[in-house]
Design a protein around this motif. Structure first.
Motif, PDB file in Angstrom:
ATOM      1  N   ALA A   1       3.710  -1.538  -5.285  1.00  0.00           N
ATOM      2  CA  ALA A   1       2.702  -0.774  -4.540  1.00  0.00           C
ATOM      3  C   ALA A   1       2.136   0.360  -5.389  1.00  0.00           C
ATOM      4  O   ALA A   1       1.267   1.103  -4.930  1.00  0.00           O
ATOM      5  CB  ALA A   1       3.295  -0.209  -3.251  1.00  0.00           C
ATOM      6  N   GLY A   2       2.641   0.489  -6.628  1.00  0.00           N
ATOM      7  CA  GLY A   2       2.139   1.503  -7.548  1.00  0.00           C
ATOM      8  C   GLY A   2       3.114   2.641  -7.730  1.00  0.00           C
ATOM      9  O   GLY A   2       3.791   3.059  -6.776  1.00  0.00           O
ATOM     10  N   ILE A   3       3.202   3.142  -8.959  1.00  0.00           N
ATOM     11  CA  ILE A   3       4.023   4.324  -9.219  1.00  0.00           C
ATOM     12  C   ILE A   3       3.413   5.496  -8.458  1.00  0.00           C
ATOM     13  O   ILE A   3       2.207   5.733  -8.499  1.00  0.00           O
ATOM     14  CB  ILE A   3       4.073   4.625 -10.727  1.00  0.00           C
ATOM     15  CG1 ILE A   3       4.772   3.478 -11.464  1.00  0.00           C
ATOM     16  CG2 ILE A   3       4.796   5.947 -10.989  1.00  0.00           C
ATOM     17  CD1 ILE A   3       4.744   3.621 -12.968  1.00  0.00           C
ATOM     18  N   GLY A   4       4.253   6.226  -7.738  1.00  0.00           N
ATOM     19  CA  GLY A   4       3.765   7.324  -6.919  1.00  0.00           C
ATOM     20  C   GLY A   4       3.192   6.892  -5.594  1.00  0.00           C
ATOM     21  O   GLY A   4       2.501   7.683  -4.928  1.00  0.00           O
TER      22      GLY A   4
ATOM     23  N   LYS B   1       0.810  -1.215   0.000  1.00  0.00           N
ATOM     24  CA  LYS B   1       0.000   0.000   0.000  1.00  0.00           C
ATOM     25  C   LYS B   1       0.845   1.268   0.000  1.00  0.00           C
ATOM     26  O   LYS B   1       0.388   2.326  -0.436  1.00  0.00           O
ATOM     27  CB  LYS B   1      -0.929   0.011   1.226  1.00  0.00           C
ATOM     28  CG  LYS B   1      -1.978  -1.087   1.239  1.00  0.00           C
ATOM     29  CD  LYS B   1      -3.010  -0.886   0.148  1.00  0.00           C
ATOM     30  CE  LYS B   1      -4.130  -1.909   0.254  1.00  0.00           C
ATOM     31  NZ  LYS B   1      -5.146  -1.738  -0.806  1.00  0.00           N
ATOM     32  N   THR B   2       2.078   1.180   0.505  1.00  0.00           N
ATOM     33  CA  THR B   2       2.939   2.354   0.642  1.00  0.00           C
ATOM     34  C   THR B   2       4.370   1.981   0.248  1.00  0.00           C
ATOM     35  O   THR B   2       4.691   0.815   0.024  1.00  0.00           O
ATOM     36  CB  THR B   2       2.963   2.860   2.099  1.00  0.00           C
ATOM     37  OG1 THR B   2       3.572   1.859   2.938  1.00  0.00           O
ATOM     38  CG2 THR B   2       1.556   3.168   2.605  1.00  0.00           C
TER      39      THR B   2
ATOM     40  N   PRO C   1       4.430   5.686   4.223  1.00  0.00           N
ATOM     41  CA  PRO C   1       3.540   5.311   5.317  1.00  0.00           C
ATOM     42  C   PRO C   1       3.432   6.409   6.364  1.00  0.00           C
ATOM     43  O   PRO C   1       4.350   7.233   6.514  1.00  0.00           O
ATOM     44  CB  PRO C   1       4.200   4.055   5.897  1.00  0.00           C
ATOM     45  CG  PRO C   1       5.639   4.191   5.528  1.00  0.00           C
ATOM     46  CD  PRO C   1       5.666   4.883   4.202  1.00  0.00           C
ATOM     47  N   ALA C   2       2.327   6.430   7.085  1.00  0.00           N
ATOM     48  CA  ALA C   2       2.162   7.374   8.189  1.00  0.00           C
ATOM     49  C   ALA C   2       3.159   7.058   9.298  1.00  0.00           C
ATOM     50  O   ALA C   2       3.621   5.916   9.437  1.00  0.00           O
ATOM     51  CB  ALA C   2       0.739   7.294   8.727  1.00  0.00           C
TER      52      ALA C   2
END
Length: 287
Positions: free
Chosen positions: A223-226, A70-71, A230-231
């Motif tokens: 997790a995807g480009i861009g 996710k991040t 994480p928080a």
């Protein structure tokens, strides 16, 4: 002239943020086979040889357990065992624990994959001899994800490593989720000088290393480009460590990063860099 990192550069301690120290200590001792070297308050250091810290755990308040892919941040860190016999013993221990085990024969190595209670990915692996590693014409190492010979590994298991990972276990590599390959290439290859040993476009990943190793750092955009960072309250990677063979080599790296305007921080002579995906890296010197 292209800058290349010193061939004796390796990786060192990985620090993880976790949600429950007691739970993680039980996992890392009983399932992974590491030992507690030191514990103080909300932190603990883990070792395989009783001297060198491989993993540092810190329980953070109000922790949010990270979601996979996710991040940016940790995909997995990898514990390199000294031989196949130790890997066989580790497999037997993992089977006994009942944990889900991923596996892959990468041709250069045989690997087992698990996750800790906070979704931190862990690879436990043993290398094949370097003489057996093969390269493509373009210089990329030939790797695969074939099934591991589980029966052969279990048959080779060293009874002496049945409960603990053996001395000689090290951090072999780290694999990271990043937000874009071009920026990561410019940072890890262009600035830090790691050599590209796997430019796997179809795999959406880039592998880099020092000294001809099959990879010290894996970089992927799964997790995807861009992908966002994480928080602060999320479990996961706090930092990983690059260990230079001497002070001069580290000074060169720091100078190159500073000249390029990279993010650097220093606290009590401990220097950290931050890569383009907001991943922190401790820059250390071999003792």
């Amino acid at each position: 002239m292209t800058y290349s990192i010193h061939a004796d550069t390796v990786l060192g301690k990985v620090k993880l943020n976790i949600s429950d120290l007691e739970r993680s200590l039980q996992f890392y001792q009983e399932v992974v086979g590491l030992q507690v070297l030191e514990r103080e308050g909300s932190t603990a250091s883990l070792t395989a040889d009783g001297v060198n810290v491989l993993i540092e755990l810190e329980e953070i308040p109000n922790a949010i357990v990270s979601e996979r892919r996710k991040t940016t941040g940790l995909y997995h860190y990898a514990l390199l065992l000294p031989n196949r016999e130790a890997l066989g013993a580790a497999l037997a221990r993992l089977i006994t624990s009942g944990i889900h085990i991923g596996q892959a024969d990468h041709l250069v190595s045989e690997a087992l994959y698990i996750a800790d209670p906070d979704n931190n990915g862990i690879e436990i692996y043993a290398d094949r001899p370097r003489s057996e590693w093969k390269k493509e014409d373009n210089g990329d190492y030939v790797m695969a994800s074939n099934p591991v010979d589980w029966d052969g590994l279990l048959a080779a298991a060293d009874p002496a490593a049945a409960t603990l990972l053996p001395p000689g276990t090290i951090i072999g590599h780290i694999h990271l989720h990043i937000n874009g390959i071009p920026a990561a290439r410019a940072f890890y290859n262009g600035l830090l000088g790691f050599d590209i040993v796997g430019d796997y476009t179809d795999f959406k990943a880039l592998f880099v290393s020092a000294g001809g190793y099959h990879h010290h750092i894996g970089l992927n955009i799964w997790a995807g480009i861009g992908a966002p960072a994480p928080a602060a309250s999320t479990t996961g990677l706090e930092y990983f460590t690059i260990v230079y063979p001497n002070q001069a080599e580290r000074d060169t790296a720091i100078s190159r990063l500073r000249d390029a305007g990279a993010a650097l921080t220093e606290t009590d002579s401990v220097i950290f860099a931050t890569d383009p995906s907001s991943i922190r890296i401790k820059l250390a010197v071999a003792e």
